[in-house]
Design a protein around this motif. Structure first.
Motif, mmCIF file in Angstrom:
data_model
loop_
_atom_site.group_PDB
_atom_site.id
_atom_site.type_symbol
_atom_site.label_atom_id
_atom_site.label_comp_id
_atom_site.label_asym_id
_atom_site.label_seq_id
_atom_site.Cartn_x
_atom_site.Cartn_y
_atom_site.Cartn_z
ATOM 1 N N GLY A 205 -0.980 71.215 -10.860
ATOM 2 C CA GLY A 205 0.331 70.860 -11.299
ATOM 3 C C GLY A 205 0.748 69.456 -11.108
ATOM 4 N N GLN A 206 -0.195 68.656 -10.885
ATOM 5 C CA GLN A 206 0.387 67.014 -10.890
ATOM 6 C C GLN A 206 -0.666 66.343 -11.766
ATOM 7 O OE1 GLN A 206 3.216 67.036 -9.286
ATOM 8 N NE2 GLN A 206 2.689 64.974 -8.952
ATOM 9 N N VAL A 207 -0.359 65.431 -12.498
ATOM 10 C CA VAL A 207 -0.928 64.522 -13.373
ATOM 11 C C VAL A 207 -0.759 63.152 -12.860
ATOM 12 C CG1 VAL A 207 -1.105 63.672 -15.805
ATOM 13 C CG2 VAL A 207 -0.604 66.305 -15.221
ATOM 14 N N TYR A 208 -1.785 62.256 -13.037
ATOM 15 C CA TYR A 208 -1.901 60.911 -12.634
ATOM 16 C C TYR A 208 -2.117 60.294 -13.722
ATOM 17 C CZ TYR A 208 -2.193 63.493 -8.297
ATOM 18 O OH TYR A 208 -2.087 64.325 -7.218
ATOM 19 N N GLU A 209 -1.332 58.883 -13.732
ATOM 20 C CA GLU A 209 -1.857 57.807 -14.886
ATOM 21 C C GLU A 209 -1.853 56.659 -14.207
ATOM 22 O OE1 GLU A 209 -0.103 57.860 -18.608
ATOM 23 O OE2 GLU A 209 0.199 59.901 -18.814
ATOM 24 N N CYS A 210 -2.922 55.832 -14.846
ATOM 25 C CA CYS A 210 -2.986 54.548 -14.194
ATOM 26 C C CYS A 210 -3.918 53.692 -14.700
ATOM 27 C CB CYS A 210 -3.597 54.632 -12.516
ATOM 28 S SG CYS A 210 -5.296 55.162 -12.518
ATOM 29 N N ASP A 211 -3.815 52.565 -14.796
ATOM 30 C CA ASP A 211 -4.754 51.326 -15.292
ATOM 31 C C ASP A 211 -5.849 51.056 -14.174
ATOM 32 O OD1 ASP A 211 -3.191 51.275 -17.373
ATOM 33 O OD2 ASP A 211 -1.877 49.621 -16.676
ATOM 34 N N VAL A 212 -6.956 50.879 -14.743
ATOM 35 C CA VAL A 212 -8.118 50.651 -13.917
ATOM 36 C C VAL A 212 -9.084 49.467 -14.726
ATOM 37 C CG1 VAL A 212 -10.245 51.552 -12.741
ATOM 38 C CG2 VAL A 212 -8.218 53.019 -12.916
ATOM 39 N N ALA A 213 -9.279 48.574 -13.763
ATOM 40 C CA ALA A 213 -10.311 47.388 -14.068
ATOM 41 C C ALA A 213 -11.319 47.322 -12.926
ATOM 42 C CB ALA A 213 -9.549 45.904 -14.014
ATOM 43 N N VAL A 214 -12.401 46.732 -13.320
ATOM 44 C CA VAL A 214 -13.332 46.467 -12.347
ATOM 45 C C VAL A 214 -13.502 44.964 -11.789
ATOM 46 C CG1 VAL A 214 -15.868 46.577 -11.745
ATOM 47 C CG2 VAL A 214 -14.958 47.724 -13.838
ATOM 48 N N ASN A 215 -13.317 44.757 -10.450
ATOM 49 C CA ASN A 215 -13.222 43.380 -10.033
ATOM 50 C C ASN A 215 -14.608 43.113 -9.945
ATOM 51 O OD1 ASN A 215 -13.530 41.143 -8.234
ATOM 52 N ND2 ASN A 215 -11.505 41.931 -6.964
ATOM 53 N N LEU A 216 -14.931 42.137 -10.987
ATOM 54 C CA LEU A 216 -16.255 41.848 -11.218
ATOM 55 C C LEU A 216 -16.805 41.003 -10.077
ATOM 56 C CD1 LEU A 216 -15.792 40.618 -14.861
ATOM 57 C CD2 LEU A 216 -16.664 42.900 -14.027
ATOM 58 N N LYS A 217 -16.160 40.332 -9.383
ATOM 59 C CA LYS A 217 -16.751 39.696 -8.127
ATOM 60 C C LYS A 217 -17.309 40.547 -7.064
ATOM 61 C CE LYS A 217 -16.692 35.044 -7.429
ATOM 62 N NZ LYS A 217 -17.693 34.952 -8.126
ATOM 63 N N SER A 218 -16.302 41.464 -6.954
ATOM 64 C CA SER A 218 -16.691 42.518 -5.674
ATOM 65 C C SER A 218 -17.281 43.841 -6.258
ATOM 66 C CB SER A 218 -15.668 42.575 -4.710
ATOM 67 O OG SER A 218 -14.583 43.341 -5.655
ATOM 68 N N ASN A 219 -17.318 44.019 -7.397
ATOM 69 C CA ASN A 219 -17.468 45.384 -8.035
ATOM 70 C C ASN A 219 -16.590 46.551 -7.378
ATOM 71 O OD1 ASN A 219 -18.808 47.513 -9.312
ATOM 72 N ND2 ASN A 219 -20.300 47.767 -7.904
#
Ligand SMILES: Nc1ncnc2c1ncn2[C@@H]1O[C@H](COP(=O)(O)OP(=O)(O)O)[C@@H](O)[C@H]1O
Ligand SMILES: [Mg+2]
Length: 606
Positions: A205-219
Motif C-alpha cells: 500500500g506504500q510506494v517510495y520514490e527517490c534519487d540514488v547515487a553512489v558515493n564513489l569515494k566511500s562506495n
C-alpha cells in the motif's frame, strides 16, 4: 489487467516519475561532486644519503634524482571498489556506445527476471528508450512487476557496489556479484552527473520514490528526494539518463538482446518502446513461472583455500568439525574423521574463526584425496526441452527444431552444471550477414543472453570443435540455422565482471560439444528425410508420366484388358504402393543405421 490498461498505466507512471527526477535536478547540483584531487604532499627530506640507483639523465644533460620510498609512499591512498570500477568501467561492460546501452538494459532486465523468479511472479517487463534531444543523452526507463525492494534497502541495492541478495548465496541466478544496478548508477553519474530515479513498491500500500547515487569515494549510497505515497504499485522502476551511449538496431543492440532474452525466458512478457516510438512486444509463450532457485551448499571439491577461510571466518559454528558438516555438501561425520586422519595436526574442535591459512590449505588438499559423492544437481534449474521448443517456435517460427538436454556434470571437480542446446532451421532462424544468411549462435548463461566477447567463450570453443561435414552440414555457415546454447549452473565461471563470456573449462566445452552433436544429428536426419521426400516425389512424377502410354500399349501387347481400367490401376499402385517400395530401396536397414551411429560415436569420442 489487460494489456492496454497496463500500457496506459505505464505511460502515466513514466510521466509522473520524471517529475521528481526533474525536481531533483533543480534542487541538487550535479551528483556527485567531482572528486577533489589529492593535495600535493609536502616534500619530506630524504632519509637515505646514498643513491640507490644511478640517476637518469634528462635530455638537457642535467641529472634527475629518482624519488625515494618516503616520497613515493606519501602518495599512498586507499580506493573504494566504486573508484576502481569508475576507472575500469569496461570491466562492467561499459565500452563502446552501443554496447554500453545494451549493458544497462541487460543489468536492469536480469534483475527484473531474478526478482520475479524468486518471488514466483510472471514477469511483465517494460523498457522505454528515448533520445534526449537537447544534449545527446539517452533516457532509459525500465519497469517490472516483481516483489519490489523494501525502503531501507533501496539505496544499497542500486547505490552500493558489491551489495545485494545474491553474492553470498550459492544459488542459481543471473546476477551474482552485486555490481549490476549500482554499476549502472555509477555510469549515469560519471557520464551525465545525474543520479538515477527509483520507484519501489512491495505491495503493502506504500510506494517510495527517490534519487540514488553512489558515493564513489566511500562506495556508500547517497539517497535524496525520498517521497512516500499510498499506492498499489508492486515492483521496481528505474529511470536513468546516460551519455556516451547510442541506440541502434545492430546485432549487439538492446533490441537484439531483449529478443534473445525472450528466447531463454518464454515465461516473460517483454515490451520495448524505442526512440522512434515503435513498440515491440515479445509475447509470453508459456505462463508458468520457473521453479524458484534453491540454495545449494558448496561441494568440497569446488572450494579454494580462500573460500574456506572466508566461510569459516563468517561462521557462527563453535567447532571446525560442525562447521564443515553443516556448510558443505556431502561432508558427513565419517568424512570429517577421514579429514582428521589426513590432517593430524589440525584441531577439529577449535572455533572455525580461528582457522589459519596453512590449515585451510591442508584441508583443501585433503578434500582432493577423499572420495566424495558427486554434488547434487537439485539446485540446477534448466529451462527444459519443452520450454525451449516453445520459445524457439514463438520467436523464430522455424521449419525444424531439435533440443538436447544433457544430464548434470561437474566442473572444477565440484561445481554442478548442465547444458541445454537447441537447433532451429529456416523461418527466422539464422543470422543476416552482408553475404546472405548464416549460422547464428545464441549464447546464454542461466537464461541471460551473452552478446559480447564470443571469442574466448566456452560455447564458441565447443562450436569450433564440431566437424559439420560428419552431419551432412558442411555448408552450415551459409544456412538459416540458429544454434541455442544455455549453461545452467549455481556458479557460472564468467571470464570477467562484465559477465559476457564463460571461461573455457574443459568439462563445459565437452558437454556443449556432445549436445551440439546430438542436435546436429537430428537436423541431418530431418534434412536427409526431406531430400528423400523430394526424390520420392520427383520419381513418382516421372513414373506417372509413362502411365498413359503404358495403359494404351498393354491391351495391344497382351491381347486383353481395357486402357482406362489399366490406367486407373497403375495410378493407384503409384499412389499407394510406390512410397513403400521407395523407402525399402533407399532407407538404411536398422543394422546399417546402428553401425553408422556406432561409427559416429566412436569418431566423436576420439
Ligand atoms: N528489479 C529489482 N527487484 C528487486 N530487487 C532488485 C531489483 N534490482 C536489484 N535488486 C536488488 O539489488 C541487488 C543488487 O543488484 P545488482 O547490483 O544488479 O547485483 P546482483 O544482481 O548481482 O545481485 C540485488 O541482489 C537485489 O537484491
Ligand atoms: Mg544484477
Amino acid at each position: 489487467m489487460d494489456k492496454i490498461e497496463a500500457e496506459t498505466k505505464i505511460e502515466l507512471i513514466s510521466e509522473k516519475i520524471s517529475a521528481p527526477a526533474e525536481a531533483a535536478k533543480a534542487k541538487t547540483p550535479a551528483t556527485p561532486a567531482p572528486t577533489p584531487k589529492p593535495a600535493v604532499p609536502a616534500k619530506t627530506a630524504p632519509v637515505a644519503q646514498t643513491k640507490p640507483q644511478p640517476a637518469a639523465k634528462s635530455t638537457a644533460g642535467v641529472e634527475e634524482k629518482g624519488s625515494d620510498a618516503q616520497e613515493i609512499f606519501s602518495e599512498f591512498r586507499e580506493h573504494s571498489v566504486a573508484e576502481f570500477f569508475k576507472k575500469n568501467r569496461q570491466m562492467l561492460g561499459f565500452s563502446g556506445k552501443v554496447r554500453s546501452l545494451t549493458t544497462l538494459v541487460h543489468e536492469y532486465v536480469t534483475n527484473n527476471l531474478d526478482a520475479c523468479e524468486e518471488a514466483k511472479i510472471l514477469p511483465n517487463i517494460y523498457v522505454k528508450i528515448d533520445n534526449v534531444p537537447e544534449n545527446d543523452h539517452v533516457r532509459l526507463y525500465v519497469e517490472d512487476n516483481g516483489p519490489g525492494i523494501p525502503k531501507p534497502f533501496i539505496g544499497k541495492a542500486v547505490g552500493q557496489m558489491l551489495s545485494g541478495t545474491k553474492f553470498h548465496r550459492f544459488i542459481q541466478q543471473r546476477g551474482q556479484q552485486g555490481i549490476g544496478a549500482s554499476g549502472c548508477t555509477m555510469f549515469a553519474q560519471i557520464t551525465t552527473g545525474k543520479p538515477v530515479h527509483i520507484r519501489s513498491g512491495t505491495g503493502d500500500g506504500q510506494v517510495y520514490e527517490c534519487d540514488v547515487a553512489v558515493n564513489l569515494k566511500s562506495n556508500m549510497p547517497a539517497v535524496s528526494n525520498m517521497v512516500e505515497y499510498p499506492g498499489k504499485y508492486r515492483g521496481v522502476t528505474i529511470v536513468g539518463e546516460f551519455a556516451e551511449v547510442k541506440y541502434d538496431r545492430s546485432e549487439y543492440a538492446p533490441l537484439e538482446y531483449l529478443k534473445a532474452t525472450a528466447l531463454a525466458n518464454p515465461h516473460a512478457q517483454i515490451t520495448v518502446v524505442d526512440p522512434t516510438g515503435e513498440r515491440i512486444v515479445f509475447q509470453r509463450a508459456h505462463d508458468e513461472v520457473p521453479d524458484r532457485p534453491v540454495p545449494a551448499q558448496p561441494h568440497p571439491l569446488g572450494v579454494t583455500t580462500d573460500d574456506l577461510i572466508n566461510y569459516s571466518h563468517h561462521s557462527k559454528e563453535r567447532k571446525l568439525s560442525s562447521f564443515l558438516t553443516s556448510n558443505f555438501a556431502r561432508i558427513s561425520d565419517a568424512k570429517v574423521d577421514e579429514l582428521k586422519t589426513l590432517c593430524p595436526t589440525i584441531n577439529f574442535d577449535k572455533m572455525p574463526k580461528e582457522l589459519k591459512w596453512e590449515e585451510a590449505e591442508a584441508i583443501v588438499k585433503a578434500f582432493k584425496q577423499v572420495k566424495w559423492i558427486a554434488p547434487s544437481a537439485d539446485p540446477l534449474r534448466p529451462i527444459g526441452k519443452a520450454q525451449i521448443e516453445k520459445a524457439l517456435k514463438n520467436v523464430l517460427e522455424p521449419e525444424f527444431i531439435a533440443v538436447s538436454e544433457r544430464p548434470p556434470k561437474v566442473f572444477r571437480g565440484g561445481v554442478p552444471f548442465m547444458v541445454e542446446v537447441g537447433i532451429a532451421y529456416k523461418g527466422k532462424a539464422g543470422r543476416q550477414t552482408k553475404d546472405g544468411i548464416g549460422l547464428d549462435v545464441k549464447r546464454f548463461a542461466n537464461r541471460a543472453p551473452l552478446l559480447f566477447d564470443a571469442g574466448g567463450c566456452a560455447t564458441t570453443e565447443s562450436v569450433k570443435t564440431i566437424d559439420w561435414n560428419r552431419y551432412g552440414l558442411k555448408d552450415i555457415d551459409n544456412m538459416a540455422v540458429t544454434l541455442y546454447l544455455n549453461l545452467v549452473s549455481v556458479h557460472v565461471p564468467y571470464t570477467s565482471a562484465g559477465k559476457q563470456a564463460i571461461s573455457t573449462e574443459e568439462e563445459i566445452i565437452e558437454e556443449f560439444r556432445y549436445a551440439i552433436m546430438e542436435v546436429a544429428r537430428d537436423l541431418d536426419r530431418y534434412l536427409s528425410g526431406k531430400i528423400r521426400d523430394e526424390q520420392r516425389e520427383a520419381r513418382k512424377k516421372a513414373i506417372t508420366r509413362y502411365v498413359k502410354q503404358l495403359a494404351a500399349d498393354l491391351p495391344y501387347l497382351a491381347g486383353r484388358g481395357i486402357t482406362a481400367e489399366i490406367e486407373k490401376k497403375l495410378l493407384y499402385l503409384i499412389e499407394h504402393k510406390y512410397s513403400k517400395i521407395f523407402e525399402k530401396t533407399t532407407r538404411l536397414t536398422a543394422d546399417e543405421e546402428k553401425a553408422a551411429k556406432k561409427e559416429r560415436e566412436e569418431e566423436a569420442e576420439e
